[in-house]
Each structure stands twice: as C-alpha cells, then as structure tokens.
Design a protein around this motif. Sequence first.
Motif, PDB file in Angstrom:
ATOM      1  N   LYS A  30       0.841  -1.202   0.000  1.00  0.00           N
ATOM      2  CA  LYS A  30       0.000   0.000   0.000  1.00  0.00           C
ATOM      3  C   LYS A  30       0.876   1.251   0.000  1.00  0.00           C
ATOM      4  O   LYS A  30       0.661   2.185  -0.786  1.00  0.00           O
ATOM      5  CB  LYS A  30      -0.917  -0.002   1.231  1.00  0.00           C
ATOM      6  CG  LYS A  30      -1.771   1.254   1.341  1.00  0.00           C
ATOM      7  CD  LYS A  30      -2.543   1.277   2.650  1.00  0.00           C
ATOM      8  CE  LYS A  30      -3.228   2.617   2.835  1.00  0.00           C
ATOM      9  NZ  LYS A  30      -3.857   2.744   4.158  1.00  0.00           N
ATOM     10  N   ASN A  31       1.888   1.285   0.871  1.00  0.00           N
ATOM     11  CA  ASN A  31       2.792   2.430   0.912  1.00  0.00           C
ATOM     12  C   ASN A  31       3.623   2.539  -0.361  1.00  0.00           C
ATOM     13  O   ASN A  31       3.937   3.633  -0.816  1.00  0.00           O
ATOM     14  CB  ASN A  31       3.714   2.338   2.135  1.00  0.00           C
ATOM     15  CG  ASN A  31       2.985   2.652   3.430  1.00  0.00           C
ATOM     16  OD1 ASN A  31       1.916   3.252   3.420  1.00  0.00           O
ATOM     17  ND2 ASN A  31       3.552   2.222   4.550  1.00  0.00           N
ATOM     18  N   GLY A  32       3.980   1.395  -0.936  1.00  0.00           N
ATOM     19  CA  GLY A  32       4.695   1.398  -2.205  1.00  0.00           C
ATOM     20  C   GLY A  32       3.884   2.051  -3.302  1.00  0.00           C
ATOM     21  O   GLY A  32       4.394   2.856  -4.100  1.00  0.00           O
ATOM     22  N   ILE A  33       2.600   1.731  -3.348  1.00  0.00           N
ATOM     23  CA  ILE A  33       1.709   2.308  -4.361  1.00  0.00           C
ATOM     24  C   ILE A  33       1.488   3.801  -4.102  1.00  0.00           C
ATOM     25  O   ILE A  33       1.465   4.607  -5.037  1.00  0.00           O
ATOM     26  CB  ILE A  33       0.363   1.543  -4.400  1.00  0.00           C
ATOM     27  CG1 ILE A  33       0.606   0.144  -4.987  1.00  0.00           C
ATOM     28  CG2 ILE A  33      -0.688   2.302  -5.203  1.00  0.00           C
ATOM     29  CD1 ILE A  33      -0.557  -0.799  -4.841  1.00  0.00           C
ATOM     30  N   ILE A  34       1.376   4.178  -2.827  1.00  0.00           N
ATOM     31  CA  ILE A  34       1.238   5.607  -2.486  1.00  0.00           C
ATOM     32  C   ILE A  34       2.463   6.375  -2.984  1.00  0.00           C
ATOM     33  O   ILE A  34       2.341   7.425  -3.628  1.00  0.00           O
ATOM     34  CB  ILE A  34       1.063   5.794  -0.958  1.00  0.00           C
ATOM     35  CG1 ILE A  34      -0.330   5.311  -0.524  1.00  0.00           C
ATOM     36  CG2 ILE A  34       1.262   7.256  -0.558  1.00  0.00           C
ATOM     37  CD1 ILE A  34      -0.523   5.239   0.978  1.00  0.00           C
ATOM     38  N   ALA A  35       3.650   5.840  -2.701  1.00  0.00           N
ATOM     39  CA  ALA A  35       4.884   6.495  -3.160  1.00  0.00           C
ATOM     40  C   ALA A  35       4.908   6.569  -4.682  1.00  0.00           C
ATOM     41  O   ALA A  35       5.259   7.602  -5.267  1.00  0.00           O
ATOM     42  CB  ALA A  35       6.106   5.737  -2.648  1.00  0.00           C
TER      43      ALA A  35
END
Length: 199
Positions: free
Chosen positions: A34-39
């Motif tokens: 999820k954080n990877g996609i946000i970044a």
Amino acid sequence: MNLWELFVIAVGLSMDAFAVSICKGLSMKKMSWKNGIIAGLYFGGFQAGMPLIGYVLGTQFKVLITSIDHWIAFILLCLIGLNMVKEAVDSFRSAGCGCEKCAQEEQNDSFDVKTMVPLAVATSIDALAVGVTFAFLSVDIVPAVSFIGSITFFLSVLGIKIGNVFGAKFKAKAELAGGIILILMGTKILLEHLGILAF
C-alpha cells in the motif's frame, strides 16, 4: 523522439524518485505494498506533471529560439545529468548511504501528504526542464508524460521493495546511472541536430 529515446529519458528522470523510494523502503520495518503504491502515485504523478508544465512554458518561447533549440536541450539535460552524477559521487565518498535525504528518511517512515509532496516536488524538478526541451523538440506531450509517469510509478514501487529488502546500497548507483543517461541523451540530441549522428 522515438519510444526508445523516451524510455531512456523516463528512466533517467525517475532515478531520483527511485533513490528516495529506496530510502523510504529502508525506513519501513515491514514491506507494505500500500505504501509502495502511495509512493508510486506521488512520484509518478509529479514526474508526469512537471514536464507538462515545462512543455507549456517552452511552447511560449519556441518560436523565438528555434535555431538554438538543440543547444538548449543539450545544456539542460547535461546540467541535470551532471548534478545527479555529482550527488552520486558525493554519496560514494561518504560512509553508508552517504545521503542526508536518506538519513532523514530513515527517521521518517511516514507516507502522509506533508511528507510525500515535498519529496515528490524535489525529485521531479528536473522533469520541468525536460518538459521545456520537449517543447523545443515538438514531442507529443500527452503520451510522453503518461509514459514518464508510468515508468516512475513502477520504479518507485520497486525502490520501496529494494530499500526494504536490501537497504540503501543501490541509491548512489541509481543516481549515477540516471545522470549519465541524461547526459548521453542530451549529447545525442545535439549531435543529431548538427548532422553528426543520424539515427
């Protein structure tokens, strides 16, 4: 500009975002897609938006400087590339990751707006200048910025994963590679316009 050239420029531009993503991944105790996609969305979105702004600005002056547009493209790409190479060399000379930004990111595992917007702007400023060169080279801007944004999105997500698994040892190498790529592309554009190369 053909698809291969655009791909090479997109990879070169995305190396700053990739390097910062490695730092962000390093700050995470456990990998979060999820954080990877946000970044990826932040970095990819800004990396697509900045060349578009640069293109709009560049088209305003295109008529006035058509005779030297290839020199402007060469100078801008080389300056961006040299700056990336300098940052990479500084990183190699320092201990560990060798980057103040990375050291700060190790302390900051947040992916909120206040954290990500400044990082996204900082890593995409170079793309603004590239957008200006796109105007001078009459690049079809919508597919170009979409492609750049997509490549940056993918590499940012990959950077989060690499940082989380392997740490920051790839960061300086990524910046060095990105800088060299942009310098070579700028040189190629200049040599083509001078009639020295014909690809």
